[in-house]
Design a protein around this motif. Structure first.
Motif, PDB file in Angstrom:
ATOM      1  N   GLU A 167      -4.810   3.961   1.734  1.00  0.00           N
ATOM      2  CA  GLU A 167      -3.831   3.770   2.826  1.00  0.00           C
ATOM      3  C   GLU A 167      -4.497   3.213   4.074  1.00  0.00           C
ATOM      4  O   GLU A 167      -3.890   2.485   4.846  1.00  0.00           O
TER       5      GLU A 167
ATOM      6  N   CYS B 238       1.007   4.105  -2.932  1.00  0.00           N
ATOM      7  CA  CYS B 238       0.625   5.491  -2.629  1.00  0.00           C
ATOM      8  C   CYS B 238       1.772   6.458  -2.920  1.00  0.00           C
ATOM      9  O   CYS B 238       1.572   7.537  -3.489  1.00  0.00           O
TER      10      CYS B 238
ATOM     11  N   ARG C 257       0.826  -1.208   0.000  1.00  0.00           N
ATOM     12  CA  ARG C 257       0.000   0.000   0.000  1.00  0.00           C
ATOM     13  C   ARG C 257       0.864   1.264   0.000  1.00  0.00           C
ATOM     14  O   ARG C 257       0.618   2.210  -0.760  1.00  0.00           O
ATOM     15  N   MET C 258       1.890   1.298   0.847  1.00  0.00           N
ATOM     16  CA  MET C 258       2.744   2.479   0.939  1.00  0.00           C
ATOM     17  C   MET C 258       3.502   2.700  -0.372  1.00  0.00           C
ATOM     18  O   MET C 258       3.671   3.841  -0.813  1.00  0.00           O
TER      19      MET C 258
END
Length: 886
Positions: A513, A430, A426-427
């Motif tokens: 996030e 993003c 996810r990080m």
């Protein structure tokens, strides 16, 4: 928290089976009391209002869809009732399709959830003596009359606990929880009650019901009209008082009633207006110094020797400048820049240097004193330990908690929404998305630069003029000016378009996030949005300040961009004036756009709704229906208000060396902004759900980052964008022997010394101008303010010794200025503590009382019981302590 809610607070959490009877709200008719804030019985207060459209009267959906929506709403309302809330439904007076469901939280529900949410409530009166400030008599002149808005009583507080109910300061159960706290508790429940289960996934929360259209609105009530006092004698009419004593334009010079604002709207709104007011007050000092520096420039411009030489027909009139673009540009006379040189003397003076140093120190004082003020508000508004104790997990986070991990601290299993690998994925996604959009903005800036380079040729051809021309327009509308203004306008339009697009993208990225708490969510969104806005708003200013006109070569060997476009040169008046123009267009356009978007749009919408409602009926309308027709404040709440002010803070600090009047304009804008925001909140918007906030969140480190960067940017603007350093080098070194011919230090001859000579026979065919050469001269002066050896010299067209002296002086100036200001900033930060001694004493006193009242009283009770047991044991077997059968 989820386990606690399931086991203690919401024992019926889950979808109501189809065969189970659903609880429904009590239906009543409107009692023609327009200002009533209570159920029809006049006893139970309305803590929240839900609005939906009667499914049987909807014509826009299929019958099956309407039935599903109705079922979800009925299940949701039934679960609300199962959790202790009381509901009362009333049909709209103006529109029979609308249904208003009023929600009331009884005492037991409030107490239960106040303990779960760790809400701090009064223990006893604050008994610490406070000394009045030496300036108290002066500030009293600007305060709101205490007879109108009474000061809030100060209490020591502690997180609420039902088992210690007797230790809390309860005079009246109906007022122990104020309306803001009641609304916050009810919203907490509304956000966590389920309405459906699909594929073994629970769906819950009022936000999702609003997004899917099952409910049209959900809001707490304003307590009165802003135009007049409430007809209900039990209503304090706080909205009316806020409008009259805070939002009205007549109060523009009055201090804000911050405690009253916090009481009505909650800490989150209160901390914003506290910060905005503090920032505005600090701008007063900066504005005074900025005006002083500007007046100094105005008074000394007539003594500006180098400007006099530009305007002198015997000096500037005899200097012919080389064309500034290939072929279509003409030779031009230096006296054309006379007007811009006079303006430049105002802004590019010694006062600008003093002001840049002052602003580097001012911003440190601002941030340090704000930390102290913020610490005081944290204590006074009971948010000191808010993040550790009171803030709850977001419902969206709770719904995704499907993975089980081991907590390193408690060594117990807990549920999280993703694994460590999932979090990394996810990080990574993003971060990549953020960089992609930032690169997209940079690409748009590059496009604007290409526009500048290409359209400059067009304007040069259209506005071309021979040296002998005398049209007045040439003095004010040069090709550089026309290019700069049109490019700034296009840049502004691109900025606004990208803002609209990126807002949606940033929200999607932050939702993906899945931050744990609302504070984490807002901080993450704030960081993304500011990174984008920073590049979006400031990139063009950085280009003009530090890149434009710096790498242009000379007429015989110009530097080309992308191998095609000749690099842009500064306006004849210098890039400093062009930077000021860019700032004025962006800041002015942004202010106008924000006012249209934030003020006129809700005002027009409310006027249309009001007139259409009045055309339909002249009936008495209840308070909840009045509020429904106001505008919702939006999901981002105060985000854009903060962003607008922080962007302004950046313009005021990062580029203040180019425009010392910026703090004055910001001060005037902010004085209006405070009252404008207050007017919007009290008159145009529904009442926000009161929310806790410990500080201004991620904006604090952003402000600190801007403050650090501002020192560097202003030092570089003075060194590389203005002509201050070249003038000083000339005055102290090159005006006197061995480099100069004057007997004493002077600015005479500066213009002739800084404009190098170029032989027109050395033009390349690709850049040779079409326009004919007039006169017998064989040379023109090179690029404005260039320092090169003349033709015929063995080092012709190379940078001369003067150039290298100037470069050394610029670098030395940047190093010295940065180190001096950073040292002063460090000293100020060290000397001024973040928390005052008075606030520290209050915090310690409150912790002591909490320990004493809530814990020592329990110990006394235990000791007393143990003493009784010991006495009975000592009395022996005959004591009644022993069972009777013995």
């Amino acid at each position: 928290l989820v386990l606690e809610l399931n086991q203690v607070i919401i024992p019926t959490y889950g979808t109501v089976p189809d065969q189970q009877i659903l609880h429904s709200p009590e239906w009543v008719d409107f009692d023609d009391k327009p200002d009533s804030l209570f159920f029809k019985d006049g006893q139970r207060r309305i803590d929240f209002v839900l609005v939906y459209e009667d499914e049987s009267k909807k014509m826009t959906h299929k019958r099956s869809d309407r039935k599903k929506q109705k079922r979800k709403r009925q299940v949701y309302e039934s679960n609300l009732i199962n959790n202790g809330l009381q509901l009362e439904a009333t049909r709209s007076v103006l529109d029979e399709k609308l249904i208003f469901v009023k929600v009331h939280a009884p005492w037991e529900v409030l107490c239960t959830y106040a303990e779960v949410m760790h809400i701090k409530l009064p223990l006893q009166h604050n008994d610490l003596k406070t000394r009045d400030s030496a300036f108290n008599w002066f500030s009293r002149l600007f305060r709101v009359d205490e007879n109108i808005i009474k000061p809030e009583q100060e209490f020591f507080t502690a997180p609420f606990q039902k088992e210690h109910l007797s230790n809390f300061y309860i005079q009246d159960k109906d007022t122990f929880f104020n309306p803001a706290t009641r609304s916050r508790i009810v919203h907490f429940i509304l956000s966590r009650v389920e309405y459906a289960t699909k594929n073994n996934v629970k769906k819950f929360g009022i936000n999702k019901l609003l997004d899917t259209g099952i409910y049209k609105a959900a809001f707490p009530l304003h307590d009165s009209s802003f135009r007049h006092l409430s007809t209900d004698p039990s209503c304090p009419s706080e909205r009316y008082l806020l409008y009259r004593e805070w939002a009205h334009p007549k109060n523009i010079f009055k201090l804000q009633p911050l405690d009253f604002i916090r009481k009505y709207y909650g800490e989150k709104i209160g901390i914003y207006f506290a910060w905005l007011g503090f920032y505005t007050n600090m701008l007063t000092v900066a504005a005074i110094v900025g005006v002083g520096c500007f007046l100094y420039g105005c008074l000394t411009k007539d003594n500006c020797t180098w400007s006099q030489e530009v305007c002198d027909p015997n000096i500037g009139g005899n200097i012919i400048m080389c064309p500034q673009c290939d072929k279509v540009c003409t030779y031009w006379n230096l006296t054309i820049t006379c007007e811009s040189s006079k303006k430049l003397c105002i802004f590019d003076s010694f006062g600008t240097l003093v002001f840049a140093v002052f602003m580097g120190i001012w911003v440190t004082f601002f941030l340090e004193f704000w930390k102290r003020r913020q610490a005081e508000l944290e204590y006074e508004w009971d948010t000191v330990e808010y993040l550790e104790q009171e803030e709850q997990v977001r419902p969206e986070y709770e719904a995704r908690c499907t993975h089980v991990v081991m907590n390193e601290i408690t060594q117990q299993e807990e549920h999280v929404p993703y694994t460590a690998f999932g979090k990394c994925v996810r990080m990574t996604f993003c971060t990549s998305a953020i960089f992609f959009w930032i690169l997209l903005i940079i690409a748009s800036v590059v496009g604007i630069i290409v526009y500048r380079l290409s359209v400059f040729l067009v304007f040069s051809a259209k506005l071309s003029q021979h040296i002998s021309g005398t049209e007045a327009i040439r003095k004010y509308l040069t090709p550089q000016t026309a290019t700069s203004v049109t490019a700034s306008l296009i840049s502004f339009v691109v900025i606004m378009i990208l803002n609209i697009i990126y807002e949606k993208v940033a929200i999607l990225i932050t939702d993906f996030e899945l931050p744990r708490t609302q504070t984490d969510y807002e901080n993450s969104l704030t960081t993304k949005m500011f990174l984008f806005q920073f590049v979006n708003y400031y990139s063009s200013c950085f280009y003009i300040a530090f890149f434009k006109g710096k790498f242009v070569g000379y007429p015989g060997s110009p530097v080309y961009w992308l191998g095609k476009y000749r690099n842009e040169e500064c306006d004849p008046g210098g890039c400093l004036l062009e930077l000021t123009t860019q700032l004025a267009i962006i800041v002015g356009g942004k202010a106008i756009w924000n006012n249209i978007q934030e003020v006129l749009l809700p005002l027009i919408k409310n006027l249309i709704g009001r007139y259409s409602a009045a055309a339909r009926s002249e009936k008495v309308v209840p308070r909840w229906e009045h509020d429904y027709h106001l505008q919702p404040i939006g999901k981002l709440g105060l985000f854009y208000e903060y962003l607008e002010m922080v962007i302004q803070f950046g313009f005021v600090t990062l580029f203040v060396a180019s425009f010392p009047l910026a703090p004055l304009l910001a001060l005037i804008n902010n004085m209006l902004e405070i009252r404008l925001d207050a007017w919007k909140l009290t008159t145009q918007f529904r009442r926000m759900v009161p929310q806790k906030a410990q500080d201004i969140g991620a904006w604090q480190p952003i402000l600190q980052g801007i403050a650090i960067l501002a020192v560097v940017t202003n030092a570089m603007i003075i060194a590389f964008t203005s002509d201050m350093i070249p003038r000083l080098v000339y005055y102290w070194s090159f005006s006197v022997p061995p480099y100069g011919s004057h007997s004493s230090h002077t600015m005479k001859g500066y213009i002739n010394s800084t404009l190098s000579v170029f032989n027109i026979s050395d033009f390349r065919n690709a850049s040779k101008p079409f326009s004919p050469w007039f006169g017998n001269q064989t040379t023109c002066r090179q690029v404005y303010r260039d320092l090169r050896y003349p033709p015929g010299d063995q080092h012709q067209y190379e940078h001369n010794i003067y150039y290298w002296h100037v470069i050394a002086a610029k670098l030395a100036f940047i190093i010295v200025m940065e180190h001096v200001i950073y040292f002063v900033k460090f000293v100020i930060s060290y000397v001024i503590p973040d928390v005052s001694q008075k606030t520290k004493s209050k915090v310690k006193r409150e912790k002591y009382l909490t320990q004493k009242l809530l814990h020592e009283n329990d110990l006394k009770g235990v000791k007393k019981n143990m003493a009784k047991i010991a006495d009975k044991i000592i009395k022996g077997p005959d004591s009644t302590f022993w069972p009777e059968d013995e």
